[in-house]
Design an enzyme around this catalytic site. Structure first.
Site, PDB file in Angstrom:
ATOM      1  N   THR A 282       0.833  -1.202   0.000  1.00 43.91           N
ATOM      2  CA  THR A 282       0.000   0.000   0.000  1.00 43.91           C
ATOM      3  C   THR A 282       0.870   1.255   0.000  1.00 43.91           C
ATOM      4  OG1 THR A 282      -1.684  -1.246   1.156  1.00 43.91           O
ATOM      5  CG2 THR A 282      -1.964   1.113   1.130  1.00 43.91           C
TER       6      THR A 282
ATOM      7  N   LYS B 273       6.026  10.350  20.662  1.00 42.72           N
ATOM      8  CA  LYS B 273       6.093  11.322  21.776  1.00 42.72           C
ATOM      9  C   LYS B 273       4.705  11.628  22.318  1.00 42.72           C
ATOM     10  CE  LYS B 273       9.919  13.850  19.632  1.00 42.72           C
ATOM     11  NZ  LYS B 273      10.200  15.127  18.937  1.00 42.72           N
TER      12      LYS B 273
ATOM     13  N   HIS C 247     -10.580  -0.295   4.112  1.00 47.13           N
ATOM     14  CA  HIS C 247      -9.362  -0.142   3.306  1.00 47.13           C
ATOM     15  C   HIS C 247      -9.807   0.154   1.867  1.00 47.13           C
ATOM     16  CE1 HIS C 247      -5.417  -0.526   1.799  1.00 47.13           C
ATOM     17  NE2 HIS C 247      -5.054  -1.688   2.299  1.00 47.13           N
TER      18      HIS C 247
END
Ligand code: NCD
Length: 307
Positions: A52, A80, A129
């Site tokens: 993909t 983070k 998808h």
């Protein structure tokens, strides 16, 4: 500005146009070499991918555009603790369009709400998808000349397989498409697919356990991998991973003009001995994936078709 989060974001007529453009791209690739000159695609991949991500990147490069991005959550500020919304706000300053894959259902939708550029859902958890579906539709259409009047078997992990959910949502819109859903009890389609998609559209379908029994009536067999990463415990995965293995002997039960598709990666649900069967279409599918993504990028960026 348009996004592609779900196959239903495009009408059947728009999908026809997109597949028509993809087919023109397939046959006249050099004509499109500058269609996206100066444009930048960002690939934001929080989950592993080979086809993909690379096919998006290859699609943009074939259109003359450029690409940037990250290929794992660890190498982005997600590590983070940055939110998807903040990341896409930032990326909107650097790129013209973004393709995003994320392990959480709904994350592409969240991104689209904060984005100033078109967002393409390249897979959100076990949910949808849509660009794999465009790939699958182009493959089926190219091989059979139609998207209606057929029996489609989907086999394997129908619970977590997002490609399956998107393909069913897209195909219920075509006349006389029947589905045979082949899965162990634990991996059957989620109830929203059964009730809100199949039953709501009055589509004929059955849920069965045996691949052998289903094979003779299929026009398309869509094999899928058992989605290891979405299981809560390893034991269940180990018990279910080899539920179905398509091999030469089983292919003898299928129609001469049936085609086998698989979004890939395959683990061992299709034996490599099937690869040389003319009905094995999963590597052709990979090629079509690049053309439909080129067509989608052009469409979302509202780029004119070159003459
Ligand atoms: C699929 C996916 O990521 O959902 N792969 C792909 O994009 N071609 C199927 C899978 O991972 O099994």
């Amino acid at each position: 500005m348009r996004h592609m989060l779900n196959p239903l974001d495009f009408s059947v007529a728009e999908i026809d146009q997109l597949l028509d453009l993809a087919s023109d791209i397939e046959h006249h690739l050099p004509k499109y070499a500058h269609a996206c000159d100066g444009k930048i695609l960002a690939t934001l991949f929080y989950e592993p991918s080979t086809r993909t991500r690379l096919s998006f990147e290859s699609a943009m490069l074939h259109l003359g555009g450029r690409v940037l991005g990250f290929s794992s959550a660890d190498s982005s500020s997600a590590a983070k603790g940055e939110s998807v919304a903040d990341t896409i706000r930032t990326v909107s300053c650097y790129a013209d369009i973004a393709a995003m894959r994320h392990p959480k259902e709904g994350s592409a939708l969240v991104a689209s709400m904060a984005s100033r550029i078109p967002v393409i859902n390249a897979g959100d958890g076990g949910h949808q998808h849509p660009t794999q579906t465009l790939t699958d539709l182009m493959t089926i259409h190219s091989l059979t000349g139609r998207l209606d009047n057929m029996t489609v078997g989907l086999c394997g992990d129908l619970k977590f397989g997002r490609t399956v959910h998107s393909l069913i949502e897209a195909m219920v819109r075509y006349p006389n498409v029947k589905f045979v859903l082949i899965a162990p009890d634990e991996l059957k389609v989620p109830s929203y697919i059964r009730e809100d998609v199949l039953r709501a559209h009055n589509v004929e379908f059955k849920e069965v356990g045996s691949l052998e029994a289903a094979l003779p009536e299929l026009d398309i067999l869509y094999m899928t991998r058992v989605q290891k990463e979405r299981f809560f415990n390893e034991e269940d995965y180990i018990r279910l991973k080899d539920s179905y293995i398509l091999d030469k002997a089983k292919m003898k039960l299928a129609k001469e003009n049936m085609f086998v598709l698989h979004p890939l990666p395959r683990v061992n649900e299709i034996s490599t001995e099937v690869d040389s069967d003319p009905r094995a279409a999963y590597f052709k599918q990979v090629q079509y994936g690049m053309y439909v993504r080129m067509a989608l990028i052009m469409t979302l960026l509202e780029v004119e078709r070159p003459c």
